[in-house]
Design a protein around this motif. Sequence first.
Motif, PDB file in Angstrom:
ATOM      1  N   SER A 187      12.838  23.246   1.834  1.00 58.45           N
ATOM      2  CA  SER A 187      13.365  24.710   2.084  1.00 58.45           C
ATOM      3  C   SER A 187      14.971  24.457   2.309  1.00 58.45           C
ATOM      4  O   SER A 187      15.938  25.574   2.708  1.00 58.45           O
ATOM      5  N   GLY A 188      15.321  23.210   2.148  1.00 57.02           N
ATOM      6  CA  GLY A 188      16.917  22.931   2.183  1.00 57.02           C
ATOM      7  C   GLY A 188      17.386  22.785   3.588  1.00 57.02           C
ATOM      8  O   GLY A 188      18.649  22.972   3.763  1.00 57.02           O
ATOM      9  N   ILE A 189      16.511  22.303   4.629  1.00 52.61           N
ATOM     10  CA  ILE A 189      17.238  21.915   5.861  1.00 52.61           C
ATOM     11  C   ILE A 189      17.646  20.561   5.948  1.00 52.61           C
ATOM     12  O   ILE A 189      18.550  20.125   6.378  1.00 52.61           O
ATOM     13  N   SER A 190      16.516  19.716   5.309  1.00 53.74           N
ATOM     14  CA  SER A 190      16.634  18.174   5.504  1.00 53.74           C
ATOM     15  C   SER A 190      17.524  17.987   4.356  1.00 53.74           C
ATOM     16  O   SER A 190      18.190  16.616   4.617  1.00 53.74           O
ATOM     17  N   ILE A 191      17.651  18.505   3.175  1.00 52.49           N
ATOM     18  CA  ILE A 191      18.551  18.269   2.078  1.00 52.49           C
ATOM     19  C   ILE A 191      19.201  19.534   1.756  1.00 52.49           C
ATOM     20  O   ILE A 191      18.857  20.313   1.827  1.00 52.49           O
ATOM     21  N   PRO A 192      20.417  19.200   1.290  1.00 53.52           N
ATOM     22  CA  PRO A 192      21.438  20.283   1.054  1.00 53.52           C
ATOM     23  C   PRO A 192      20.538  21.305  -0.117  1.00 53.52           C
ATOM     24  O   PRO A 192      19.997  20.591  -0.750  1.00 53.52           O
ATOM     25  N   LEU A 193      20.907  22.603   0.216  1.00 50.77           N
ATOM     26  CA  LEU A 193      20.173  23.650  -0.785  1.00 50.77           C
ATOM     27  C   LEU A 193      20.659  23.510  -2.238  1.00 50.77           C
ATOM     28  O   LEU A 193      19.907  23.612  -2.977  1.00 50.77           O
ATOM     29  N   PHE A 194      21.945  23.078  -2.459  1.00 51.70           N
ATOM     30  CA  PHE A 194      22.390  22.744  -3.797  1.00 51.70           C
ATOM     31  C   PHE A 194      21.771  21.578  -4.548  1.00 51.70           C
ATOM     32  O   PHE A 194      21.963  21.801  -5.735  1.00 51.70           O
ATOM     33  N   LEU A 195      21.218  20.928  -3.711  1.00 52.60           N
ATOM     34  CA  LEU A 195      20.300  19.969  -4.314  1.00 52.60           C
ATOM     35  C   LEU A 195      19.300  20.026  -4.923  1.00 52.60           C
ATOM     36  O   LEU A 195      18.522  19.314  -5.686  1.00 52.60           O
ATOM     37  N   LEU A 196      18.675  21.127  -4.583  1.00 47.86           N
ATOM     38  CA  LEU A 196      17.336  21.719  -4.904  1.00 47.86           C
ATOM     39  C   LEU A 196      17.214  22.317  -6.136  1.00 47.86           C
ATOM     40  O   LEU A 196      18.284  23.110  -6.769  1.00 47.86           O
ATOM     41  N   PRO A 197      16.194  22.011  -7.225  1.00 54.44           N
ATOM     42  CA  PRO A 197      16.211  22.944  -8.404  1.00 54.44           C
ATOM     43  C   PRO A 197      16.420  24.313  -8.321  1.00 54.44           C
ATOM     44  O   PRO A 197      15.737  24.873  -7.239  1.00 54.44           O
ATOM     45  N   ARG A 198      17.053  25.126  -9.172  1.00 54.35           N
ATOM     46  CA  ARG A 198      17.236  26.521  -9.058  1.00 54.35           C
ATOM     47  C   ARG A 198      15.576  27.024  -9.190  1.00 54.35           C
ATOM     48  O   ARG A 198      15.647  28.248  -8.591  1.00 54.35           O
ATOM     49  N   SER A 199      15.171  26.541  -9.992  1.00 52.84           N
ATOM     50  CA  SER A 199      13.681  27.318 -10.372  1.00 52.84           C
ATOM     51  C   SER A 199      12.849  27.022  -9.183  1.00 52.84           C
ATOM     52  O   SER A 199      12.004  27.854  -9.018  1.00 52.84           O
ATOM     53  N   LEU A 200      13.197  26.443  -8.161  1.00 52.88           N
ATOM     54  CA  LEU A 200      12.320  26.284  -6.999  1.00 52.88           C
ATOM     55  C   LEU A 200      12.474  27.236  -5.985  1.00 52.88           C
ATOM     56  O   LEU A 200      11.845  27.911  -5.217  1.00 52.88           O
ATOM     57  N   ILE A 201      13.936  27.742  -5.999  1.00 49.04           N
ATOM     58  CA  ILE A 201      14.370  28.781  -5.046  1.00 49.04           C
ATOM     59  C   ILE A 201      13.593  29.919  -4.882  1.00 49.04           C
ATOM     60  O   ILE A 201      13.006  30.561  -3.722  1.00 49.04           O
ATOM     61  N   GLY A 202      13.070  30.414  -5.852  1.00 48.72           N
ATOM     62  CA  GLY A 202      12.055  31.675  -6.278  1.00 48.72           C
ATOM     63  C   GLY A 202      10.921  31.431  -5.297  1.00 48.72           C
ATOM     64  O   GLY A 202      10.190  32.574  -4.854  1.00 48.72           O
ATOM     65  N   TYR A 203      10.367  30.226  -5.338  1.00 51.42           N
ATOM     66  CA  TYR A 203       9.231  29.931  -4.565  1.00 51.42           C
ATOM     67  C   TYR A 203       9.370  29.738  -2.931  1.00 51.42           C
ATOM     68  O   TYR A 203       8.720  30.179  -2.263  1.00 51.42           O
ATOM     69  N   ILE A 204      10.356  28.764  -2.673  1.00 49.54           N
ATOM     70  CA  ILE A 204      11.019  28.358  -1.197  1.00 49.54           C
ATOM     71  C   ILE A 204      11.333  29.601  -0.331  1.00 49.54           C
ATOM     72  O   ILE A 204      11.322  29.456   0.680  1.00 49.54           O
ATOM     73  N   MET A 205      11.733  30.716  -1.316  1.00 52.16           N
ATOM     74  CA  MET A 205      12.457  31.707  -0.274  1.00 52.16           C
ATOM     75  C   MET A 205      11.169  32.382   0.556  1.00 52.16           C
ATOM     76  O   MET A 205      11.401  33.044   1.444  1.00 52.16           O
ATOM     77  N   PHE A 206       9.988  32.147   0.167  1.00 52.70           N
ATOM     78  CA  PHE A 206       8.736  32.632   0.810  1.00 52.70           C
ATOM     79  C   PHE A 206       8.544  31.705   2.257  1.00 52.70           C
ATOM     80  O   PHE A 206       7.905  32.108   3.103  1.00 52.70           O
ATOM     81  N   LEU A 207       9.123  30.603   2.279  1.00 52.94           N
ATOM     82  CA  LEU A 207       9.067  29.878   3.741  1.00 52.94           C
ATOM     83  C   LEU A 207      10.126  30.176   4.710  1.00 52.94           C
ATOM     84  O   LEU A 207      11.204  30.379   4.327  1.00 52.94           O
ATOM     85  N   PRO A 208       9.487  30.572   5.791  1.00 47.42           N
ATOM     86  CA  PRO A 208      10.543  30.998   6.818  1.00 47.42           C
ATOM     87  C   PRO A 208      11.637  30.252   7.050  1.00 47.42           C
ATOM     88  O   PRO A 208      12.580  30.750   7.486  1.00 47.42           O
ATOM     89  N   THR A 209      11.471  28.920   6.975  1.00 48.74           N
ATOM     90  CA  THR A 209      12.638  27.924   7.162  1.00 48.74           C
ATOM     91  C   THR A 209      13.840  28.107   6.100  1.00 48.74           C
ATOM     92  O   THR A 209      14.832  27.647   6.342  1.00 48.74           O
TER      93      THR A 209
END
Lengths: 225, 310
Positions: A162-184
């Motif tokens: 969810s972008g806490i341990s690694i910067p959010l911008f390093l995560l693939p954009r396609s993942l954001i739609g899914y990880i936004m369901f994680l509270p973290t």
Amino acid sequence: MNLYLFAIREDIRQPLNILLILLIPFSLLFIPANADGFPMGISLYGLVLVYSTFLLTRPVVEDRMKGIVVRIAASPLGTFRYLSNHLLAYLTLITVQIVLFLIGSLVIYGDAVFDRLLIFALYFSFSIMCIAFSLAWNSLFRTFNLSFGVFSGVASIMCLASGISIPLFLLPRSLIGYIMFLPTYWLPHGLLAIYEGDSAGMLVAHAVLLFYAVIFLLVGSKRRL
Amino acid sequence: MIIHIENVMKRFGNNLALDTFSLDMRKGEVIGLLGPNGAGKTTCIRAIIGLIPIDDGEISVFGIHQDGKNKEIKRRIGYVTQELTIYEEMTAKENLEFFGSLYGMTKEQLATRSLEVAKIIGLEGRLREKTKHFSGGMKRRLNIGCSLMHDPELIIMDEPTVGIDPQSRNFILEFVKQLASKGTTILYTSHYIEEVEAVASSICIMDQGHTIASGTLPELIARIKGDAHMLIDVRIASEEKLKALRAIPEIKEVALENNQYHIIVPGGITIIDKIIAVLADQTIVNINSKQPNLEDVFLTLTGKQLRDEA
């Protein structure tokens, strides 16, 4: 004895809690600054919050295991006051940790105080969600050790994804739609919004975190005696 | 009436934990609640305290309808849990004061009462010690003491002697008797029949969620219409004497095994002279009589051995 003070005393009796509250967060401040956002330590501190809140809620789990909650429920005090006093005590301890961490970050990074107030508010909402999550999580297990063992794995993956341990911008954009369901996810999202001055993004982060907190509190406090 | 329970039903899924269960308890009474595991004892206790809602029936405690929300009822009950529900990292005094504080006692009341309770439970010299260093018996006593802090009118003890040595058990039983002699109303559950026999003025036997029998010990024994059992050992038994014994009209049954006559006489041993007369020319080695006890009552009524279930 006041139950709120009792809960605080019960927690600070644990040497590991003192270590978590006072020492570990400061080590994060020495992680080098990030050019495209806040220093990495500011985001990584979310990981410390996830684990700190989990360990701080240990007494509630142990009281359930030992049956002390049943004795408390049999008294005029009741479980609602017991739970609310304990959760408030944990929130107090975690707030102390947040304040100390942010004072440390001001000393080391010397940034604007205004940002720190916004970050404090976001950490605060995140902590409420984490405490509620810990309560709900622990209600699924019979022993704290088993609960903590499984939690360690799940929390690490959640924070990584969810972008806490690694910067959010390093995560693939396609993942954001899914990880936004994680509270973290909503901590790094809120931090990015603060960095970019996006007020709406900040508010959404707070709202989602508090929404999750309510859900988790309902789940965690419903467990049968 | 301290407790009035009438036709209470409680289900957990498909399991009927309480099935038209009824119980009445008067002030100053000590009722022993006996039943095998799963009989519904703990469910009954929790329903009385208001920890779980019931599906049907009526429970009133101190004349107040129990809906689980009434703090007045909780304030007047002392609940001794089956588990050790004390804080091991705290001292005995801290434990007593903490659990007393749940009942709204002031600092001064807590300080005075903790000393009184420590004396009652025999821990007056150990108040400042952390309970993790206590023996099992001491922890049990403290567990009971924590429920006495607010001086309750009704004490509910759920198997208070589980897992302790005989010496501590005796201490607790003596102490329960003392409480009873002062007029405290006590509901006592146990797997140990001899404990219930020792402390209870009245006994309620329950199984599968309902009352099988209740009353004083003599009343319960009378219920199974106790046939008297006589065991007579002789040096060399004979079939001839067995027939002679069977010919005595008052004797219900005679069995012979290993030179021992097992004679069953309905309603008590009143014909010992006739029996001795028949066996006079045989060398009698030993005579024993066995009167039915609570264990026999329990076995007869439930078809189960209570101790085996523990």
